[in-house]
Design an enzyme around this catalytic site. Sequence first.
Site, mmCIF file in Angstrom:
data_model
loop_
_atom_site.group_PDB
_atom_site.id
_atom_site.type_symbol
_atom_site.label_atom_id
_atom_site.label_comp_id
_atom_site.label_asym_id
_atom_site.label_seq_id
_atom_site.Cartn_x
_atom_site.Cartn_y
_atom_site.Cartn_z
ATOM 1 N N PRO A 185 0.839 -1.203 0.000
ATOM 2 C CA PRO A 185 0.000 0.000 0.000
ATOM 3 C C PRO A 185 0.871 1.248 0.000
ATOM 4 O O PRO A 185 1.804 1.367 0.786
ATOM 5 C CB PRO A 185 -0.799 -0.129 1.300
ATOM 6 C CG PRO A 185 0.000 -1.045 2.167
ATOM 7 C CD PRO A 185 0.711 -1.979 1.249
ATOM 8 N N GLN B 263 -7.203 -1.834 2.451
ATOM 9 C CA GLN B 263 -6.611 -1.518 3.749
ATOM 10 C C GLN B 263 -7.377 -0.353 4.359
ATOM 11 O O GLN B 263 -7.393 0.741 3.806
ATOM 12 C CB GLN B 263 -5.133 -1.138 3.606
ATOM 13 C CG GLN B 263 -4.437 -0.881 4.934
ATOM 14 C CD GLN B 263 -3.048 -0.267 4.764
ATOM 15 O OE1 GLN B 263 -2.938 0.909 4.444
ATOM 16 N NE2 GLN B 263 -2.010 -1.066 4.971
ATOM 17 N N TYR C 80 -0.569 5.504 13.618
ATOM 18 C CA TYR C 80 -1.956 5.906 13.390
ATOM 19 C C TYR C 80 -2.806 5.476 14.581
ATOM 20 O O TYR C 80 -2.285 5.009 15.596
ATOM 21 C CB TYR C 80 -2.453 5.338 12.059
ATOM 22 C CG TYR C 80 -1.690 5.878 10.858
ATOM 23 C CD1 TYR C 80 -1.465 7.243 10.725
ATOM 24 C CD2 TYR C 80 -1.182 5.033 9.880
ATOM 25 C CE1 TYR C 80 -0.757 7.748 9.636
ATOM 26 C CE2 TYR C 80 -0.486 5.521 8.787
ATOM 27 C CZ TYR C 80 -0.262 6.884 8.675
ATOM 28 O OH TYR C 80 0.444 7.375 7.617
ATOM 29 N N ARG D 126 8.235 1.165 -3.305
ATOM 30 C CA ARG D 126 8.844 2.078 -4.280
ATOM 31 C C ARG D 126 9.221 1.411 -5.601
ATOM 32 O O ARG D 126 9.050 2.035 -6.664
ATOM 33 C CB ARG D 126 10.055 2.777 -3.661
ATOM 34 C CG ARG D 126 9.670 3.805 -2.594
ATOM 35 C CD ARG D 126 10.896 4.399 -1.921
ATOM 36 N NE ARG D 126 10.547 5.410 -0.943
ATOM 37 C CZ ARG D 126 10.220 5.153 0.317
ATOM 38 N NH1 ARG D 126 10.194 3.891 0.746
ATOM 39 N NH2 ARG D 126 9.902 6.129 1.141
#
Length: 789
Positions: free
Chosen positions: A417, A495, A577, A719
């Site tokens: 993600p 997600q 988070y 990446r």
Amino acid sequence: MKITVVGGGPGGLYSALLTKKARPDWTIEVFEQNRADDTFGFGVVFSDDTLEEFLSRDPESYERIRDHFAYWDDVAIHYKGNEIRCAGNGFCGISRQELLSLLQQRCREEGVALTFSERIDPAALKTRFADSDIIIAADGINSPIREHFRDSFQPSMTLKSNRFCWMGSTRPMDEFNYFFRETEHGVICAHTYQYEAGRSTWVFEMDEACWQGHGFSEFDEEGSKAKLEAIYAEELQGHPLLLNRSNWRRFPRIFCENWWHDNIVILGDAKASAHFSIGSGTKLAMECAIGLSDALLAHAEESVEKAFKAYDAARRTPCQIVQHNADVSLAWFEHMNRAFDMEPMQFAMVVMCRAKSITYDNLIVRDPTFVEKADTEFYERLYRETGDDYRKSRPTPMFTKFRLRGMEVPNRAVMAPMAQYSADADGNLTDWHLVHYTSHALGGMGLIFVEMTCPSPDARITPGCPGLWTDAHEAQWKRIVDFVHAHSAAKIVMQLGHAGRKGSTQLGWEKADHPLAEGNWPLYSASALPWVQGVSQTPEALDRATMDRIKADFVQGAERAARAGFDMLELHCAHGYLFASFLSPLTNHRTDEYGGSIENRLRYPLEVFAAMRAVWPEERPMSVRISASDWKEGGISEADTFAIAEAFRDAGCDLIDVSAGQTVPDQEPVYGRMFQVQFAEAIRNVPQMATMAVGAITEPGQINTILHTRRADLVALARPHLWNPYFTHQAEAWYGARNQYWPKPYLAGRNQAHREMEKTREKQIALQIKARPARHARPESGERSLAAE
């Protein structure tokens, strides 16, 4: 110039030798506290690469080292009655005393003044050597100079957990041997190699519980010798163990933040230590000696400080890389018992690849037969466990299927993600998302994660984050999912996450993690702690009513994801988070039933997960992303990580997506290739859950290494997929795997890719073999002739 070297070990002597050889007019002296012929330790190890460097720097000392070393090409791993050999390694062993004698002799020939049996008092250093322009502190791992000037050098020192001791033996051998022994008290490894005719080094290593169980005593050399000779009677083949200060120790991991103070520069083990399991302590010291000598010769006459800065610039990164590889290797040996249920070739792959610098593709160049045997064992095991038969097609582990509940993915490559920050202000997807996800789905990966998606407006990180709280959102995601299912074999994962205290911030390419200039929304977290004090908003600590509202948001988000057709659902509990803020003791300061112990810190994330699992279809899997380390003292521990994984498993979680960090802004991560894989490996081997590894994974060879060594079941790349959506198809063609799906319009391209990549791979392997360092054993006195003497 006048240079004084304190410490007559390999690093100190070699720096003196190279510098004096280049500048005979300089005065260089070495002071060593021991006698010239004192013998501490047994052998040291050098690779072909290091020998090549020695040859280029001082052919005279190289030739003398070459005359006295024992050379070997094979590494032999002895495990549960099996001997597994891996060729193509190229190492030599030499007596430490012989090495010191040779370097002492070369120093004398070049005019270096050597003084032995003289201990230098660090407090008198400046007065004793007042006329010295430079003082090199090469006084060993317990460096008195480093400790005296501790405030300047700023050393960090950690004693690692395993116990080890160095002994010798008269047993000859013609390879490097790892002798693993499973005893009633735990696993012992003997690292062994020949360093001269009739002499071999034996380093015994075990964890504290095993050491205590066998009743070893730190300073009882004779008692330890007797016990180890009994345990290793078969391996010693009737030869005795030899003692030489063979006390039990724990390895001190040392690194100095600063490398000089005034005119004093630090070198060798005094500066940075490297664990013996990759044979790099002496290598590191001598390579740093080369760097220091080069810097002194280039700059010292102009400016001592400039020379020291050049030394630091040239050697800091290479030093940290070697030390990092050694640290990773050391960590594997601390937990080697976790791999002791493996089959022989899998265990051998772990041993060879433990430091992550050697991969599947490297081993193909070194010893293709070894890799072929490892692959065969992998396919046989997979056939027994799943019925999937790759024994003839042999596509590499990367291109084998994997199942979670009713979901089957065609290969182990995953698109991680990655936030796109491209939704509109209402959380709607844009054309960017449609093109991004559908184009990547054609690239061949087995599983695609969409970016963290938010089930409510106040759950977003930025105004550009996508949502899943309206019918329009659901329809937009369904369009993408339908395309992926219609035109690829990939499965796709939703997600869901909540930004918590890291929300209401600017887009990733703006001032990341900083509040919006206007239009900020309220934030929530486990505790009222802002992300950055004085910059970020202070969040509200969640109360019961808000907990219930957020839980309901996630339930409706899960229901929408199911209707949109997603194959798997992930709850984001990482990276600081909202749910991660409950899990970490750094961000959870609550005193109610949701704070304190790991069981309490898990309580709310588990409530939300259980509610989502209840509405998510039974046949579809769920995963949880966690930060397995906060990269900060006082953060999540390994025991916490195991507790988290086991709790989610018991709640119906099928896979742990193992990331790390981003919990606090002042984290101190240790970066490097595959730098988070060890966390996935620990969860895979201890709680024995399916895991997905992520973090600086960039090559197909790394994916195959991770799968072969049971570090994870799926491997996510972020990446690399941003700049190469066809990473997986490219790897498929590279390995010649013919078992993967391509859309019909692309079949002609598939055939060309296989033809071209096959030719490219053959050329690259041939070049890699040609570019390998020369073998340094003399034809008439290689390792086999030495062993026979």
